[in-house]
Design a protein around this motif. Structure first.
Motif, PDB file in Angstrom:
ATOM      1  N   LEU A   8     126.912  70.710  44.743  1.00 14.42           N
ATOM      2  CA  LEU A   8     128.255  71.289  44.758  1.00 14.42           C
ATOM      3  C   LEU A   8     129.043  70.745  45.933  1.00 14.42           C
ATOM      4  CD1 LEU A   8     127.668  75.121  44.229  1.00 14.42           C
ATOM      5  CD2 LEU A   8     128.831  73.602  42.676  1.00 14.42           C
ATOM      6  N   THR A   9     130.348  70.651  45.728  1.00 14.89           N
ATOM      7  CA  THR A   9     131.270  70.334  46.812  1.00 14.89           C
ATOM      8  C   THR A   9     132.464  71.265  46.658  1.00 14.89           C
ATOM      9  OG1 THR A   9     130.595  68.021  46.791  1.00 14.89           O
ATOM     10  CG2 THR A   9     132.655  68.524  47.890  1.00 14.89           C
ATOM     11  N   ASP A  10     132.875  71.884  47.751  1.00 11.61           N
ATOM     12  CA  ASP A  10     134.033  72.780  47.730  1.00 11.61           C
ATOM     13  C   ASP A  10     134.817  72.580  49.022  1.00 11.61           C
ATOM     14  OD1 ASP A  10     135.908  74.805  47.587  1.00 11.61           O
ATOM     15  OD2 ASP A  10     134.478  76.378  47.080  1.00 11.61           O
ATOM     16  N   ARG A  11     136.015  72.042  48.897  1.00 12.29           N
ATOM     17  CA  ARG A  11     136.903  71.820  50.041  1.00 12.29           C
ATOM     18  C   ARG A  11     136.206  71.087  51.188  1.00 12.29           C
ATOM     19  NH1 ARG A  11     138.921  77.902  49.770  1.00 12.29           N
ATOM     20  NH2 ARG A  11     137.259  77.957  48.246  1.00 12.29           N
ATOM     21  N   GLY A  12     135.414  70.107  50.819  1.00 13.52           N
ATOM     22  CA  GLY A  12     134.737  69.290  51.805  1.00 13.52           C
ATOM     23  C   GLY A  12     133.325  69.729  52.137  1.00 13.52           C
ATOM     24  N   SER A  13     132.999  71.011  51.942  1.00  9.90           N
ATOM     25  CA  SER A  13     131.634  71.483  52.191  1.00  9.90           C
ATOM     26  C   SER A  13     130.732  71.007  51.063  1.00  9.90           C
ATOM     27  CB  SER A  13     131.584  73.008  52.281  1.00  9.90           C
ATOM     28  OG  SER A  13     132.148  73.459  53.485  1.00  9.90           O
ATOM     29  N   LYS A  14     129.546  70.543  51.436  1.00 11.52           N
ATOM     30  CA  LYS A  14     128.572  70.067  50.452  1.00 11.52           C
ATOM     31  C   LYS A  14     127.372  70.991  50.473  1.00 11.52           C
ATOM     32  CE  LYS A  14     130.115  65.370  50.836  1.00 11.52           C
ATOM     33  NZ  LYS A  14     129.806  63.990  51.194  1.00 11.52           N
ATOM     34  N   TYR A  15     126.770  71.182  49.307  1.00  6.72           N
ATOM     35  CA  TYR A  15     125.655  72.113  49.152  1.00  6.72           C
ATOM     36  C   TYR A  15     124.434  71.457  48.525  1.00  6.72           C
ATOM     37  CZ  TYR A  15     128.750  76.064  50.064  1.00  6.72           C
ATOM     38  OH  TYR A  15     129.616  76.954  50.650  1.00  6.72           O
ATOM     39  N   ALA A  16     123.275  72.000  48.902  1.00  9.21           N
ATOM     40  CA  ALA A  16     121.999  71.652  48.283  1.00  9.21           C
ATOM     41  C   ALA A  16     121.193  72.942  48.178  1.00  9.21           C
ATOM     42  CB  ALA A  16     121.249  70.631  49.134  1.00  9.21           C
ATOM     43  N   VAL A  17     120.196  72.936  47.309  1.00 10.53           N
ATOM     44  CA  VAL A  17     119.299  74.086  47.198  1.00 10.53           C
ATOM     45  C   VAL A  17     117.874  73.575  47.063  1.00 10.53           C
ATOM     46  CG1 VAL A  17     119.528  74.320  44.681  1.00 10.53           C
ATOM     47  CG2 VAL A  17     118.917  76.323  46.053  1.00 10.53           C
ATOM     48  N   SER A  18     116.959  74.275  47.721  1.00 17.53           N
ATOM     49  CA  SER A  18     115.540  73.913  47.697  1.00 17.53           C
ATOM     50  C   SER A  18     114.729  75.182  47.550  1.00 17.53           C
ATOM     51  CB  SER A  18     115.150  73.224  49.007  1.00 17.53           C
ATOM     52  OG  SER A  18     116.029  72.187  49.315  1.00 17.53           O
ATOM     53  N   ARG A  90     124.153  74.138  53.535  1.00 18.77           N
ATOM     54  CA  ARG A  90     125.585  73.814  53.519  1.00 18.77           C
ATOM     55  C   ARG A  90     125.929  72.909  54.694  1.00 18.77           C
ATOM     56  NH1 ARG A  90     130.605  77.935  54.795  1.00 18.77           N
ATOM     57  NH2 ARG A  90     132.259  76.412  54.535  1.00 18.77           N
ATOM     58  N   TRP A  91     126.670  71.844  54.370  1.00 18.77           N
ATOM     59  CA  TRP A  91     127.247  70.985  55.386  1.00 18.77           C
ATOM     60  C   TRP A  91     128.737  71.303  55.400  1.00 18.77           C
ATOM     61  CZ3 TRP A  91     123.457  69.512  52.016  1.00 18.77           C
ATOM     62  CH2 TRP A  91     122.268  69.045  52.585  1.00 18.77           C
ATOM     63  N   PHE A  92     129.226  71.895  56.477  1.00 21.31           N
ATOM     64  CA  PHE A  92     130.614  72.344  56.586  1.00 21.31           C
ATOM     65  C   PHE A  92     131.562  71.161  56.496  1.00 21.31           C
ATOM     66  CE2 PHE A  92     134.236  73.747  59.365  1.00 21.31           C
ATOM     67  CZ  PHE A  92     134.736  74.704  58.501  1.00 21.31           C
ATOM     68  N   GLY A  93     132.597  71.320  55.676  1.00 21.32           N
ATOM     69  CA  GLY A  93     133.542  70.229  55.453  1.00 21.32           C
ATOM     70  C   GLY A  93     134.847  70.347  56.207  1.00 21.32           C
ATOM     71  N   GLY A  94     134.970  71.321  57.110  1.00 16.94           N
ATOM     72  CA  GLY A  94     136.179  71.429  57.907  1.00 16.94           C
ATOM     73  C   GLY A  94     137.154  72.491  57.459  1.00 16.94           C
ATOM     74  N   VAL A  95     136.949  73.063  56.269  1.00 13.13           N
ATOM     75  CA  VAL A  95     137.833  74.109  55.762  1.00 13.13           C
ATOM     76  C   VAL A  95     137.005  75.364  55.503  1.00 13.13           C
ATOM     77  CG1 VAL A  95     139.393  74.793  53.880  1.00 13.13           C
ATOM     78  CG2 VAL A  95     139.344  72.419  54.655  1.00 13.13           C
ATOM     79  N   LYS A  96     137.421  76.487  56.095  1.00 14.06           N
ATOM     80  CA  LYS A  96     136.707  77.747  55.854  1.00 14.06           C
ATOM     81  C   LYS A  96     136.904  78.179  54.412  1.00 14.06           C
ATOM     82  CE  LYS A  96     136.671  79.317  60.573  1.00 14.06           C
ATOM     83  NZ  LYS A  96     136.838  80.433  61.482  1.00 14.06           N
ATOM     84  N   ASP A 100     134.679  82.704  49.011  1.00 16.55           N
ATOM     85  CA  ASP A 100     134.187  81.722  48.037  1.00 16.55           C
ATOM     86  C   ASP A 100     132.824  81.160  48.430  1.00 16.55           C
ATOM     87  OD1 ASP A 100     136.375  82.003  46.390  1.00 16.55           O
ATOM     88  OD2 ASP A 100     137.424  80.233  47.165  1.00 16.55           O
ATOM     89  N   ARG A 101     132.495  81.231  49.722  1.00 20.44           N
ATOM     90  CA  ARG A 101     131.196  80.703  50.139  1.00 20.44           C
ATOM     91  C   ARG A 101     130.058  81.454  49.466  1.00 20.44           C
ATOM     92  NH1 ARG A 101     132.463  84.112  54.499  1.00 20.44           N
ATOM     93  NH2 ARG A 101     130.680  85.129  55.472  1.00 20.44           N
ATOM     94  N   PHE A 102     130.262  82.753  49.188  1.00 24.03           N
ATOM     95  CA  PHE A 102     129.226  83.527  48.501  1.00 24.03           C
ATOM     96  C   PHE A 102     129.095  83.096  47.045  1.00 24.03           C
ATOM     97  CE2 PHE A 102     130.658  86.579  51.848  1.00 24.03           C
ATOM     98  CZ  PHE A 102     129.529  86.446  52.637  1.00 24.03           C
ATOM     99  N   ARG A 103     130.204  82.751  46.414  1.00 25.46           N
ATOM    100  CA  ARG A 103     130.142  82.245  45.037  1.00 25.46           C
ATOM    101  C   ARG A 103     129.393  80.917  44.984  1.00 25.46           C
ATOM    102  NH1 ARG A 103     134.441  85.493  44.758  1.00 25.46           N
ATOM    103  NH2 ARG A 103     136.102  84.262  45.681  1.00 25.46           N
ATOM    104  N   ARG A 104     129.614  80.074  45.980  1.00 27.23           N
ATOM    105  CA  ARG A 104     128.908  78.788  46.017  1.00 27.23           C
ATOM    106  C   ARG A 104     127.408  79.000  46.224  1.00 27.23           C
ATOM    107  NH1 ARG A 104     133.634  78.172  45.025  1.00 27.23           N
ATOM    108  NH2 ARG A 104     132.677  78.839  43.105  1.00 27.23           N
ATOM    109  N   VAL A 105     127.033  79.965  47.065  1.00 27.65           N
ATOM    110  CA  VAL A 105     125.612  80.288  47.262  1.00 27.65           C
ATOM    111  C   VAL A 105     125.013  80.751  45.937  1.00 27.65           C
ATOM    112  CG1 VAL A 105     123.982  81.865  48.388  1.00 27.65           C
ATOM    113  CG2 VAL A 105     125.792  80.769  49.738  1.00 27.65           C
ATOM    114  N   GLN A 106     125.722  81.628  45.232  1.00 26.36           N
ATOM    115  CA  GLN A 106     125.243  82.099  43.926  1.00 26.36           C
ATOM    116  C   GLN A 106     125.098  80.938  42.947  1.00 26.36           C
ATOM    117  OE1 GLN A 106     128.290  85.004  43.070  1.00 26.36           O
ATOM    118  NE2 GLN A 106     126.974  86.703  43.699  1.00 26.36           N
ATOM    119  N   ASP A 107     126.074  80.038  42.931  1.00 33.78           N
ATOM    120  CA  ASP A 107     126.007  78.874  42.037  1.00 33.78           C
ATOM    121  C   ASP A 107     124.762  78.039  42.331  1.00 33.78           C
ATOM    122  OD1 ASP A 107     128.448  79.642  40.907  1.00 33.78           O
ATOM    123  OD2 ASP A 107     129.625  78.217  42.113  1.00 33.78           O
ATOM    124  N   CYS A 108     124.482  77.833  43.617  1.00 41.83           N
ATOM    125  CA  CYS A 108     123.306  77.041  44.013  1.00 41.83           C
ATOM    126  C   CYS A 108     122.012  77.707  43.555  1.00 41.83           C
ATOM    127  CB  CYS A 108     123.282  76.854  45.529  1.00 41.83           C
ATOM    128  SG  CYS A 108     124.548  75.734  46.158  1.00 41.83           S
TER     129      CYS A 108
END
Length: 117
Positions: A8-18, A90-96, A100-108
């Motif tokens: 996932l990528t959201d406003r510059g933040s990149k996500y991974a899940v393990s 999460r690798w922070f992309g510069g925009v808070k 929505d960060r919780f939705r991205r965690v759920q998506d992951c």
């Protein structure tokens, strides 16, 4: 171990899940430590994780992403996943991202559940 990178990528933040097996708090911490041996993960802004131990004890770590460990924990409880640690990176992309960060965690976590079958 299941590891899904750049999912996932959201406003510059990149996500991974393990995720992988962890039957004790120490095994969960060791899993995260092993993950962070990879410099990419060690440099991540957050490695948030949670696990439900076989005795029913919930364990979580927000790693600075306040509340994200609880999001993972609730999803593990709903799916009745025990003895398996899930780490959302999460690798922070510069925009808070605000809430929505919780939705991205759920998506992951959903993507992790799909990958493990």
């Amino acid at each position: 171990m299941i590891q899904l990178e750049n999912i996932l990528t959201d406003r510059g933040s990149k996500y991974a899940v393990s995720g992988g097996a962890a039957t004790t708090r120490q095994e969960a911490a060791a899993f995260v430590k092993a993950l962070c041996r990879n410099k990419k993960y060690a440099k991540a802004t957050h490695n948030t994780w949670a696990v439900i131990l076989p005795d029913g004890t919930p364990v979580k770590n927000d790693d600075g992403e306040s509340g994200a460990g609880m999001v993972i924990l609730r999803m593990l409880e709903r799916e009745e996943v025990v003895g398996e640690v899930v780490v959302v990176t999460r690798w922070f992309g510069g925009v808070k991202l605000g809430g929505d960060r919780f939705r991205r965690v759920q998506d992951c976590v959903r993507m992790y559940f799909e990958a493990r079958g």
